[in-house]
Write a protein that holds these residues in place. Sequence first.
Motif: not given
Length: 115
Positions: A1-21
């Motif tokens: 079956q189809v599965q999609l699993v996200e990761s990489g979120g969180g708390l960051v300050q304005t101007g910061g960066s995050l990478r989601l997968s």
Amino acid sequence: QVQLVESGGGLVQTGGSLRLSCAASGITFSIRTMNWYRQAPGKQRELVGAISGGGSRNYVDSVKGRFTISRDNAKNTVYLQMDSLKPEDTAVYYCNVRIMGLDYWGQGTQVTVSS
């Protein structure tokens, strides 16, 4: 079956960066257009951007120049690189694929940008 699993979120300050997968399984990943959506509290879910199997990308105007979608077909994974984050980017981010008219979603990952 189809599965999609996200990761990489969180708390960051304005101007910061995050990478989601988003790791996908159960699909022929390399040919599929993969989408990133987000939903902020009290708002409708909106399409952030997409990447086709051939690598073409498009983005909603509000994230152009700040967010980049990429994919690694060897890992069946799509990424959302988010730079210059703003408080209005705060939302739950979802990975999505549409196959034969059916939408498949991941569980979502929370991104919170503090001012």
